[in-house]
Design a protein around this motif. Structure first.
Motif, mmCIF file in Angstrom:
data_model
loop_
_atom_site.group_PDB
_atom_site.id
_atom_site.type_symbol
_atom_site.label_atom_id
_atom_site.label_comp_id
_atom_site.label_asym_id
_atom_site.label_seq_id
_atom_site.Cartn_x
_atom_site.Cartn_y
_atom_site.Cartn_z
ATOM 1 N N LEU A 8 0.826 -1.210 0.000
ATOM 2 C CA LEU A 8 0.000 0.000 0.000
ATOM 3 C C LEU A 8 0.858 1.257 0.000
ATOM 4 O O LEU A 8 0.562 2.224 -0.699
ATOM 5 C CB LEU A 8 -0.931 -0.002 1.213
ATOM 6 C CG LEU A 8 -1.967 1.113 1.249
ATOM 7 C CD1 LEU A 8 -2.981 0.941 0.124
ATOM 8 C CD2 LEU A 8 -2.673 1.148 2.591
ATOM 9 N N PRO A 14 -2.960 7.765 -3.436
ATOM 10 C CA PRO A 14 -4.413 7.758 -3.583
ATOM 11 C C PRO A 14 -4.857 9.029 -4.299
ATOM 12 O O PRO A 14 -5.343 9.970 -3.686
ATOM 13 C CB PRO A 14 -4.914 7.706 -2.138
ATOM 14 C CG PRO A 14 -3.835 8.364 -1.344
ATOM 15 C CD PRO A 14 -2.549 8.082 -2.085
ATOM 16 N N TRP A 20 -8.322 5.343 -5.514
ATOM 17 C CA TRP A 20 -8.395 5.297 -4.052
ATOM 18 C C TRP A 20 -9.345 4.197 -3.596
ATOM 19 O O TRP A 20 -9.015 3.398 -2.725
ATOM 20 C CB TRP A 20 -8.826 6.660 -3.512
ATOM 21 C CG TRP A 20 -9.095 6.665 -2.057
ATOM 22 C CD1 TRP A 20 -8.170 6.721 -1.058
ATOM 23 C CD2 TRP A 20 -10.378 6.590 -1.421
ATOM 24 N NE1 TRP A 20 -8.796 6.684 0.163
ATOM 25 C CE2 TRP A 20 -10.157 6.605 -0.041
ATOM 26 C CE3 TRP A 20 -11.686 6.513 -1.890
ATOM 27 C CZ2 TRP A 20 -11.185 6.544 0.882
ATOM 28 C CZ3 TRP A 20 -12.715 6.457 -0.962
ATOM 29 C CH2 TRP A 20 -12.459 6.471 0.403
ATOM 30 N N THR A 21 -10.538 4.151 -4.204
ATOM 31 C CA THR A 21 -11.526 3.147 -3.823
ATOM 32 C C THR A 21 -11.027 1.739 -4.142
ATOM 33 O O THR A 21 -11.136 0.833 -3.318
ATOM 34 C CB THR A 21 -12.869 3.392 -4.547
ATOM 35 O OG1 THR A 21 -13.312 4.710 -4.255
ATOM 36 C CG2 THR A 21 -13.922 2.408 -4.111
ATOM 37 N N SER A 24 -8.217 0.770 -1.784
ATOM 38 C CA SER A 24 -8.764 0.617 -0.430
ATOM 39 C C SER A 24 -9.451 -0.735 -0.273
ATOM 40 O O SER A 24 -9.246 -1.444 0.712
ATOM 41 C CB SER A 24 -9.760 1.744 -0.129
ATOM 42 O OG SER A 24 -9.109 2.992 -0.094
ATOM 43 N N TYR A 27 -6.798 -3.486 -0.365
ATOM 44 C CA TYR A 27 -6.032 -3.526 0.884
ATOM 45 C C TYR A 27 -6.840 -4.204 1.987
ATOM 46 O O TYR A 27 -6.320 -5.031 2.726
ATOM 47 C CB TYR A 27 -5.634 -2.111 1.294
ATOM 48 C CG TYR A 27 -4.917 -2.050 2.612
ATOM 49 C CD1 TYR A 27 -3.638 -2.574 2.753
ATOM 50 C CD2 TYR A 27 -5.518 -1.473 3.726
ATOM 51 C CE1 TYR A 27 -2.975 -2.534 3.966
ATOM 52 C CE2 TYR A 27 -4.869 -1.418 4.941
ATOM 53 C CZ TYR A 27 -3.597 -1.952 5.062
ATOM 54 O OH TYR A 27 -2.944 -1.906 6.263
ATOM 55 N N LYS A 28 -8.115 -3.883 2.092
ATOM 56 C CA LYS A 28 -8.946 -4.520 3.114
ATOM 57 C C LYS A 28 -9.054 -6.016 2.847
ATOM 58 O O LYS A 28 -8.991 -6.822 3.773
ATOM 59 C CB LYS A 28 -10.323 -3.880 3.177
ATOM 60 C CG LYS A 28 -11.137 -4.380 4.356
ATOM 61 C CD LYS A 28 -12.371 -3.564 4.599
ATOM 62 C CE LYS A 28 -13.065 -4.005 5.879
ATOM 63 N NZ LYS A 28 -14.270 -3.199 6.148
ATOM 64 N N TYR A 34 -7.576 -0.729 9.584
ATOM 65 C CA TYR A 34 -8.138 0.610 9.434
ATOM 66 C C TYR A 34 -7.105 1.720 9.650
ATOM 67 O O TYR A 34 -7.009 2.646 8.852
ATOM 68 C CB TYR A 34 -9.317 0.810 10.406
ATOM 69 C CG TYR A 34 -9.809 2.228 10.435
ATOM 70 C CD1 TYR A 34 -10.672 2.695 9.450
ATOM 71 C CD2 TYR A 34 -9.396 3.115 11.427
ATOM 72 C CE1 TYR A 34 -11.113 4.010 9.462
ATOM 73 C CE2 TYR A 34 -9.826 4.423 11.440
ATOM 74 C CZ TYR A 34 -10.689 4.872 10.462
ATOM 75 O OH TYR A 34 -11.107 6.172 10.458
ATOM 76 N N TRP A 37 -4.637 2.063 6.790
ATOM 77 C CA TRP A 37 -5.368 2.570 5.628
ATOM 78 C C TRP A 37 -5.626 4.070 5.758
ATOM 79 O O TRP A 37 -5.408 4.828 4.822
ATOM 80 C CB TRP A 37 -6.684 1.806 5.477
ATOM 81 C CG TRP A 37 -7.637 2.420 4.498
ATOM 82 C CD1 TRP A 37 -7.569 2.333 3.135
ATOM 83 C CD2 TRP A 37 -8.778 3.213 4.792
ATOM 84 N NE1 TRP A 37 -8.617 3.037 2.564
ATOM 85 C CE2 TRP A 37 -9.369 3.590 3.571
ATOM 86 C CE3 TRP A 37 -9.365 3.651 5.979
ATOM 87 C CZ2 TRP A 37 -10.520 4.360 3.503
ATOM 88 C CZ3 TRP A 37 -10.517 4.427 5.904
ATOM 89 C CH2 TRP A 37 -11.082 4.774 4.670
ATOM 90 N N CYS A 41 -4.473 7.122 3.323
ATOM 91 C CA CYS A 41 -5.441 8.052 2.739
ATOM 92 C C CYS A 41 -4.990 9.503 2.883
ATOM 93 O O CYS A 41 -5.253 10.334 2.012
ATOM 94 C CB CYS A 41 -6.807 7.886 3.397
ATOM 95 S SG CYS A 41 -7.643 6.350 2.990
ATOM 96 N N TRP A 57 -14.639 2.853 5.373
ATOM 97 C CA TRP A 57 -13.896 1.616 5.605
ATOM 98 C C TRP A 57 -14.865 0.446 5.794
ATOM 99 O O TRP A 57 -14.682 -0.629 5.232
ATOM 100 C CB TRP A 57 -12.984 1.762 6.819
ATOM 101 C CG TRP A 57 -12.232 0.525 7.188
ATOM 102 C CD1 TRP A 57 -12.473 -0.297 8.242
ATOM 103 C CD2 TRP A 57 -11.101 -0.050 6.506
ATOM 104 N NE1 TRP A 57 -11.575 -1.340 8.265
ATOM 105 C CE2 TRP A 57 -10.720 -1.204 7.214
ATOM 106 C CE3 TRP A 57 -10.381 0.306 5.374
ATOM 107 C CZ2 TRP A 57 -9.654 -2.002 6.823
ATOM 108 C CZ3 TRP A 57 -9.311 -0.496 4.996
ATOM 109 C CH2 TRP A 57 -8.958 -1.632 5.708
#
Length: 94
Positions: A8, A14, A20-21, A24, A27-28, A34, A37, A41, A57
């Motif tokens: 990341l 981002p 970005w979405t 994200s 990554y999750k 969180y 992340w 961001c 998130w």
């Protein structure tokens, strides 16, 4: 630092909402947390607010975009995993 965290923060900024979405969600899916992340961001030109971040998130569901996307983008950006990071990528080999 996990491999997902390294990927990341590999220099993938981002920048736009779609990037970005996508990153994200990936990554999750890779088991990202969180707080890491949220720190990532903040590195972009339009960081998400502290008030909005928890709900956003929570909206990212496993499997929407897989961890393979995170590692693919990181590799294309020149990232190489370190031996110290616990491995989370069983789906993409350099």
């Amino acid at each position: 630092m996990t491999e997902a965290n390294e990927a990341l923060f590999s220099g993938i900024p981002p920048t736009g909402y779609i990037e970005w979405t996508t990153l994200s969600m990936a990554y999750k899916d890779a088991g990202g947390d969180y707080s890491t992340w949220f720190e990532w961001c903040k590195t972009g030109p339009n960081p998400i607010s502290e008030a909005e971040a928890p709900a956003k998130w929570a909206s990212f569901k496993p499997g929407q975009i897989t961890k393979a996307t995170l590692f693919d983008w990181a590799y294309k950006n020149g990232w190489k995993p370190t031996a110290k990071a616990p491995q989370t990528r069983d789906i993409y080999a350099p």
